[in-house]
Each structure stands twice: as C-alpha cells, then as structure tokens.
Design a protein around this motif. Structure first.
Motif, PDB file in Angstrom:
ATOM      1  N   VAL A  70     -16.486  72.316  -3.519  1.00  0.00           N
ATOM      2  CA  VAL A  70     -17.912  72.493  -3.758  1.00  0.00           C
ATOM      3  C   VAL A  70     -18.478  72.233  -5.040  1.00  0.00           C
ATOM      4  O   VAL A  70     -19.418  71.630  -5.190  1.00  0.00           O
ATOM      5  CB  VAL A  70     -18.327  73.899  -3.303  1.00  0.00           C
ATOM      6  CG1 VAL A  70     -19.921  74.115  -3.286  1.00  0.00           C
ATOM      7  CG2 VAL A  70     -17.797  74.378  -1.650  1.00  0.00           C
ATOM      8  N   THR A  71     -18.000  72.573  -5.993  1.00  0.00           N
ATOM      9  CA  THR A  71     -18.176  72.087  -7.490  1.00  0.00           C
ATOM     10  C   THR A  71     -18.168  70.554  -7.570  1.00  0.00           C
ATOM     11  O   THR A  71     -19.093  70.212  -8.113  1.00  0.00           O
ATOM     12  CB  THR A  71     -17.035  72.777  -8.391  1.00  0.00           C
ATOM     13  OG1 THR A  71     -17.267  74.216  -8.088  1.00  0.00           O
ATOM     14  CG2 THR A  71     -17.580  72.466  -9.898  1.00  0.00           C
ATOM     15  N   VAL A  72     -17.142  69.942  -7.106  1.00  0.00           N
ATOM     16  CA  VAL A  72     -17.163  68.582  -7.070  1.00  0.00           C
ATOM     17  C   VAL A  72     -18.396  67.837  -6.434  1.00  0.00           C
ATOM     18  O   VAL A  72     -19.114  67.136  -7.089  1.00  0.00           O
ATOM     19  CB  VAL A  72     -15.786  68.007  -6.702  1.00  0.00           C
ATOM     20  CG1 VAL A  72     -15.965  66.457  -6.538  1.00  0.00           C
ATOM     21  CG2 VAL A  72     -14.666  68.407  -7.696  1.00  0.00           C
ATOM     22  N   THR A  73     -18.595  68.355  -5.333  1.00  0.00           N
ATOM     23  CA  THR A  73     -19.842  67.853  -4.634  1.00  0.00           C
ATOM     24  C   THR A  73     -20.966  68.168  -5.285  1.00  0.00           C
ATOM     25  O   THR A  73     -21.790  67.343  -5.432  1.00  0.00           O
ATOM     26  CB  THR A  73     -19.815  68.633  -3.116  1.00  0.00           C
ATOM     27  OG1 THR A  73     -18.740  68.330  -2.491  1.00  0.00           O
ATOM     28  CG2 THR A  73     -21.095  67.994  -2.357  1.00  0.00           C
TER      29      THR A  73
ATOM     30  N   VAL B 131     -24.042  74.593   5.839  1.00  0.00           N
ATOM     31  CA  VAL B 131     -24.074  73.701   4.841  1.00  0.00           C
ATOM     32  C   VAL B 131     -23.211  73.654   3.826  1.00  0.00           C
ATOM     33  O   VAL B 131     -22.508  72.793   3.354  1.00  0.00           O
ATOM     34  CB  VAL B 131     -25.742  73.659   4.035  1.00  0.00           C
ATOM     35  CG1 VAL B 131     -25.781  72.864   2.966  1.00  0.00           C
ATOM     36  CG2 VAL B 131     -26.673  73.347   5.257  1.00  0.00           C
ATOM     37  N   ASN B 132     -22.838  74.777   3.499  1.00  0.00           N
ATOM     38  CA  ASN B 132     -21.633  75.037   2.468  1.00  0.00           C
ATOM     39  C   ASN B 132     -20.462  74.393   2.954  1.00  0.00           C
ATOM     40  O   ASN B 132     -19.578  73.990   2.502  1.00  0.00           O
ATOM     41  CB  ASN B 132     -21.567  76.546   2.432  1.00  0.00           C
ATOM     42  CG  ASN B 132     -20.515  76.854   1.299  1.00  0.00           C
ATOM     43  OD1 ASN B 132     -20.085  75.891   0.565  1.00  0.00           O
ATOM     44  ND2 ASN B 132     -19.849  78.203   1.117  1.00  0.00           N
ATOM     45  N   SER B 133     -20.193  74.836   4.341  1.00  0.00           N
ATOM     46  CA  SER B 133     -18.727  74.117   5.036  1.00  0.00           C
ATOM     47  C   SER B 133     -18.840  72.529   5.011  1.00  0.00           C
ATOM     48  O   SER B 133     -18.050  71.846   4.795  1.00  0.00           O
ATOM     49  CB  SER B 133     -18.488  74.792   6.378  1.00  0.00           C
ATOM     50  OG  SER B 133     -19.595  74.383   7.333  1.00  0.00           O
TER      51      SER B 133
ATOM     52  N   ALA C  29     -16.139  70.337   2.907  1.00  0.00           N
ATOM     53  CA  ALA C  29     -15.395  69.409   3.735  1.00  0.00           C
ATOM     54  C   ALA C  29     -15.570  68.054   2.722  1.00  0.00           C
ATOM     55  O   ALA C  29     -14.589  67.166   2.529  1.00  0.00           O
ATOM     56  CB  ALA C  29     -16.106  69.069   5.006  1.00  0.00           C
ATOM     57  N   PHE C  30     -16.873  67.716   2.438  1.00  0.00           N
ATOM     58  CA  PHE C  30     -17.246  66.507   1.951  1.00  0.00           C
ATOM     59  C   PHE C  30     -16.597  66.253   0.439  1.00  0.00           C
ATOM     60  O   PHE C  30     -15.971  65.415   0.093  1.00  0.00           O
ATOM     61  CB  PHE C  30     -18.764  66.220   1.713  1.00  0.00           C
ATOM     62  CG  PHE C  30     -19.228  64.934   0.908  1.00  0.00           C
ATOM     63  CD1 PHE C  30     -18.902  63.710   1.343  1.00  0.00           C
ATOM     64  CD2 PHE C  30     -19.573  65.042  -0.291  1.00  0.00           C
ATOM     65  CE1 PHE C  30     -19.116  62.550   0.470  1.00  0.00           C
ATOM     66  CE2 PHE C  30     -20.000  64.042  -1.191  1.00  0.00           C
ATOM     67  CZ  PHE C  30     -19.981  62.805  -0.459  1.00  0.00           C
TER      68      PHE C  30
ATOM     69  N   TRP D 239     -12.510  64.691  -3.408  1.00  0.00           N
ATOM     70  CA  TRP D 239     -11.396  64.936  -4.376  1.00  0.00           C
ATOM     71  C   TRP D 239      -9.971  64.209  -3.966  1.00  0.00           C
ATOM     72  O   TRP D 239      -9.263  63.728  -4.873  1.00  0.00           O
ATOM     73  CB  TRP D 239     -11.315  66.450  -4.516  1.00  0.00           C
ATOM     74  CG  TRP D 239     -10.271  66.890  -5.277  1.00  0.00           C
ATOM     75  CD1 TRP D 239      -9.008  67.459  -4.939  1.00  0.00           C
ATOM     76  CD2 TRP D 239     -10.330  67.034  -6.790  1.00  0.00           C
ATOM     77  NE1 TRP D 239      -8.458  67.722  -6.227  1.00  0.00           N
ATOM     78  CE2 TRP D 239      -9.248  67.408  -7.304  1.00  0.00           C
ATOM     79  CE3 TRP D 239     -11.434  66.580  -7.860  1.00  0.00           C
ATOM     80  CZ2 TRP D 239      -9.070  67.389  -8.710  1.00  0.00           C
ATOM     81  CZ3 TRP D 239     -11.019  66.630  -9.318  1.00  0.00           C
ATOM     82  CH2 TRP D 239      -9.984  66.987  -9.332  1.00  0.00           C
ATOM     83  N   SER D 240      -9.962  64.255  -2.686  1.00  0.00           N
ATOM     84  CA  SER D 240      -8.555  63.551  -2.262  1.00  0.00           C
ATOM     85  C   SER D 240      -8.586  62.120  -2.553  1.00  0.00           C
ATOM     86  O   SER D 240      -7.510  61.499  -2.963  1.00  0.00           O
ATOM     87  CB  SER D 240      -8.421  63.868  -0.587  1.00  0.00           C
ATOM     88  OG  SER D 240      -9.325  63.129   0.090  1.00  0.00           O
TER      89      SER D 240
END
Length: 65
Positions: free
Chosen positions: A3-6, A47-49, A53-54, A59-60
């Motif tokens: 979530v931080t990366v997003t 929205v958080n989930s 996922a995004f 990240w991957s």
C-alpha cells in the motif's frame, strides 16, 4: 508495504501531472481529499484491498527485473 508503494506511485503521478500543467494544484487537492473521504467510507476496505493488490503486483514486477 505494498500500500505504501502504491501511495508513493500515486503521489509521484500527481506531482508529475501538476508539474506538466496537466492538472492544477486545486484539482489535485480535490482528488486527494476525495481519496481520503472515500477511504473513510464503508468502501474503504475494498479500495484498500484493491490498492494492496496493485501495490503487490508493482512490487513483484519491480523486484523481479
């Protein structure tokens, strides 16, 4: 961490849109406030989930290359 990366990627997108004059500061501020209000509603967990996922996908993709 995803979530931080997003959040960081979305913040960079907002900054780039402001700097390229595609969006004015007021419009970007309205979008940020809308996101905060949306997160506080019952739709917040969905929205958080979705963002999680995004962020996991980004990240991957970033770590495998």
């Amino acid at each position: 961490m995803s979530v931080t990366v997003t959040a960081v990627l979305l913040a960079l997108a907002v900054v780039l849109l402001i700097r390229s004059s595609k969006v004015q500061f007021g419009g970007a501020l309205v979008c940020v406030v809308f996101g905060l209000v949306l997160g506080a509603t019952p739709a917040g967990p969905a929205v958080n989930s979705a963002l999680s996922a995004f962020g996991s996908w980004v990240w991957s993709q970033a770590t495998t290359r």
